[in-house]
Design a protein around this motif. Structure first.
Motif, mmCIF file in Angstrom:
data_model
loop_
_atom_site.group_PDB
_atom_site.id
_atom_site.type_symbol
_atom_site.label_atom_id
_atom_site.label_comp_id
_atom_site.label_asym_id
_atom_site.label_seq_id
_atom_site.Cartn_x
_atom_site.Cartn_y
_atom_site.Cartn_z
ATOM 1 N N GLU A 33 118.220 66.987 -27.801
ATOM 2 C CA GLU A 33 118.671 65.970 -28.742
ATOM 3 C C GLU A 33 119.128 64.709 -28.029
ATOM 4 O O GLU A 33 119.575 63.772 -28.655
ATOM 5 C CB GLU A 33 119.832 66.531 -29.581
ATOM 6 C CG GLU A 33 119.455 67.723 -30.427
ATOM 7 C CD GLU A 33 118.379 67.381 -31.456
ATOM 8 O OE1 GLU A 33 118.375 66.239 -31.943
ATOM 9 O OE2 GLU A 33 117.541 68.257 -31.744
ATOM 10 N N LYS A 60 113.306 64.420 -28.266
ATOM 11 C CA LYS A 60 113.255 64.781 -29.686
ATOM 12 C C LYS A 60 111.819 64.901 -30.158
ATOM 13 O O LYS A 60 111.460 65.841 -30.869
ATOM 14 C CB LYS A 60 113.972 63.714 -30.511
ATOM 15 C CG LYS A 60 115.450 63.971 -30.689
ATOM 16 C CD LYS A 60 116.009 62.993 -31.689
ATOM 17 C CE LYS A 60 117.497 62.869 -31.545
ATOM 18 N NZ LYS A 60 118.020 61.715 -32.274
ATOM 19 N N LYS A 85 110.261 67.923 -28.815
ATOM 20 C CA LYS A 85 110.770 69.110 -29.509
ATOM 21 C C LYS A 85 110.035 69.298 -30.825
ATOM 22 O O LYS A 85 109.637 70.409 -31.174
ATOM 23 C CB LYS A 85 112.266 68.937 -29.755
ATOM 24 C CG LYS A 85 112.891 70.129 -30.416
ATOM 25 C CD LYS A 85 114.329 69.857 -30.736
ATOM 26 C CE LYS A 85 114.870 70.939 -31.644
ATOM 27 N NZ LYS A 85 116.210 70.632 -32.104
#
Lengths: 292, 312
Positions: free
Chosen positions: B165, B171, B174
């Motif tokens: 994060e 991000k 991910k």
């Protein structure tokens, strides 16, 4: 969006990358291959944060999608992990996985979904049975190896212990003997002091105990006896009735043995090694000659 | 040239789509532009993950990396394995076409160069972003040290370390990873139980991947004995690898560069450096020798006054 990056195709990108690297060549570090990276960040690296966020928004699923679709869990790592410490690193991954699974299972449980495979549910596995057999074989072999090593260690230990015990025992025995002798001496003195009449028998008995050495076997070797001689030098003295046999025969019998196993007969001892009578001195000179 | 034009077409397409979807993002599904009407009337109940991953590799791939690819194929039931692609000539457009032909929405492309370096592309197909990784520390599932085993096709639980994060590029990675590696719910080839967990963890700016089997002592089908979750243990199944992000592109297999790893050195560069160092050894020796000679010449030894002391 107007990214600073150039329009680049699959191949062009690599070329670009290569010459960008070329300029950085001197600053490479010399760690092992997999951990090599630039010491300081290169300045011309592209980082288009807006573009990234835009793209991210573009591809993310709607936010109200249930967790079951995503099945992802974030785990906070408490501390920085040292990459080069394999054990710590793997442990961090393991704890992350474990924590994540726990949370996920709690969620699944609260949703009332089945999540554990029933024991009678058979289906194809990722690894084949053949492969698992191999894995099992390896594990067993490893276990066996460990057990064997353990056994060997134990045997060694037992041997050492037995030796110690044996030594202890011998010591004990010697001590006891000494004590007994001491006791007898005392008794004798007392008896003398008390003025008992000394009969012939008694004196004979006393003589045997005289200096307490009768109990100990003398460690001294009898002079003429060779180490392997089973007769203890008696063969040499010879029986009187064998008058016919010459001295030579007797000597040989004592030296080479007469009957009996070969046992320790052929071993060298300090005496035999120092005994150089058997060697011909002339032959040594001959050796020298030959050397030349 | 033709290929290039096609490529730029996809480029043009992407922003348009974004404009459509940006304002009403929550209503979007994965395939928002295809079944928009359906999505609008239904909320999350109607969400259907139709992810399909095409897995392929370049030609002349190493056996080890090929095994890694096959492992990925066995781990992801929602994938389609395709034939090897010619690495040199494979440019974005052909791969995109291929993905479209197989009606997939994303792609894992294992690109092997020089028989030793493995690059992994994760791309979302039509408008993607795509991420290029360098793969190292590869251990395949065949290794006997990895003793776990799990159902083929059970949905994995994905765990991410919290540092995903931290920044925008992490991000994005991910999100791409969750979409590619997560098996869609109720996918027909998937199995309804959860017995393995994927770990994605960022350590040292690399993404590390691990796959563990979950073993829980339990008696009935899904009733966990009290404290059973505490007794849960994990056994590693494999494969293992470590991804070093190189670049993120806006399109799939191309497009504008959104991110560049500032710390990255290509393995070619590393090898060249090593070679140069090795090559320098002889040159250094020669240099040292001449330097010594120069030094000796420039400061000659003083004549020794005791030199002929013992010569009487």
């Amino acid at each position: 969006m107007a990214p600073p990056g150039k329009e680049s195709s699959f191949l062009e990108e690599d070329l670009m990358e290569d010459d960008y690297i070329e300029s950085e060549s001197e600053s490479g570090s010399e760690e092992e291959e997999r951990d090599v990276k630039l010491v300081e960040p290169s300045k011309n690296a592209i980082f288009n944060r807006d573009g990234l966020i835009e793209k991210l928004n573009d591809i993310t699923w709607p936010e109200d999608v249930e967790w079951v679709h995503r099945l992802s869990i974030d785990i906070d790592q408490e501390k920085e992990v040292d990459v080069n410490d394999d054990l710590a690193r793997e442990l961090a991954f393991y704890t992350q996985a474990l924590e994540g699974t726990r949370q996920a299972f709690e969620k699944l449980q609260s949703m009332g979904l089945p999540f554990l495979r029933p024991s009678d549910y058979y289906a194809e596995m990722v690894k084949t049975d053949v492969h698992m057999e191999k894995v099992k074989g390896r594990l067993l072999a490893e276990k066996k190896k460990i057990e064997e090593a353990e056994e060997r260690k134990k045997a060694r230990e037992a041997k050492r212990l037995a030796k110690e015990i044996q030594a202890e025992k011998l010591k004990e025995r010697a001590k006891q003997k000494k004590q007994e002798i001491e006791a007898v001496k005392k008794w004798r003195k007392q008896r003398q002091r008390n003025g008992f009449p000394e009969t012939g028998k008694d004196s004979e008995l006393d003589l045997a105990f005289e200096d307490g050495k009768a109990f100990e076997r003398s460690n001294k070797k009898r002079p003429g006896v060779s180490p392997g001689d089973r007769s203890g030098g008696k063969a040499r003295q010879g029986g009187g009735f064998k008058g016919k046999k010459g001295k030579n025969r007797e000597f040989r019998n004592s030296k080479f043995g007469f009957g009996g196993g070969k046992g320790l007969k052929k071993q060298n001892t300090a005496e035999t090694t120092n005994d150089l009578r058997g060697f011909n001195q002339g032959s040594a000179a001959g050796n020298k000659k030959r050397k030349r | 040239m033709g290929k290039k034009r096609k490529h730029s077409e996809t480029q043009v397409e992407a922003p348009v789509k974004k404009d459509e979807s940006a304002p009403e993002r929550p209503k979007r599904t994965l395939m928002g532009w295809k079944d928009k009407g359906e999505v609008k009337e239904s909320d999350s109940q109607g969400f259907r993950n139709k992810e399909k991953v095409m897995i392929t590799c370049s030609r002349r791939i190493n056996y080890r990396y090929r095994h890694l690819m096959l492992n990925m194929v066995s781990l992801l039931p929602h994938c389609k394995k395709d034939n090897k692609v010619e690495s040199r000539s494979s440019n974005g457009a052909t791969l995109n076409e291929l993905i479209e032909l197989r009606s997939c929405s994303s792609c894992l492309f294992f690109e092997c160069r020089k028989h030793q370096d493995l690059y992994l592309w994760m791309a979302r197909c039509p408008g993607g972003p795509s991420v290029k990784f360098l793969v190292n520390a590869v251990h395949t599932m065949e290794e006997l040290k990895l003793t776990g085993n799990h159902l083929k096709g059970s949905r994995p639980i994905l765990t991410f370390s919290a540092n995903f994060e931290k920044d925008a590029h992490w991000k994005l990675m991910k999100e791409v990873i969750t979409q590619i590696f997560g098996t869609p719910k109720e996918y027909r080839k998937s199995k309804p139980y959860y017995d393995h967990v994927f770990v994605f963890s960022i350590v040292d700016d690399h993404i590390w991947f691990r796959n563990y089997q979950i073993t829980v002592p339990h008696n009935e089908s899904d009733k966990v004995a009290r404290g059973g979750l505490d007794k849960m243990t994990l056994v590693e199944v494999g494969p293992r690898f470590c991804l070093n992000p190189i670049k993120i592109f806006g399109g799939s297999f191309g497009g504008p560069t959104l991110y560049e790893n500032p710390f990255y050195i290509s393995p070619n560069q590393i090898r060249a450096l090593e070679k140069r160092q090795k090559a320098g050894k002889y040159a250094k020796k020669v240099k040292a020798k001449t330097r010594r000679k120069m030094h000796e010449l420039s400061n000659p030894l003083e004549p020794d006054e005791f030199a002929d002391m013992w010569k009487d």
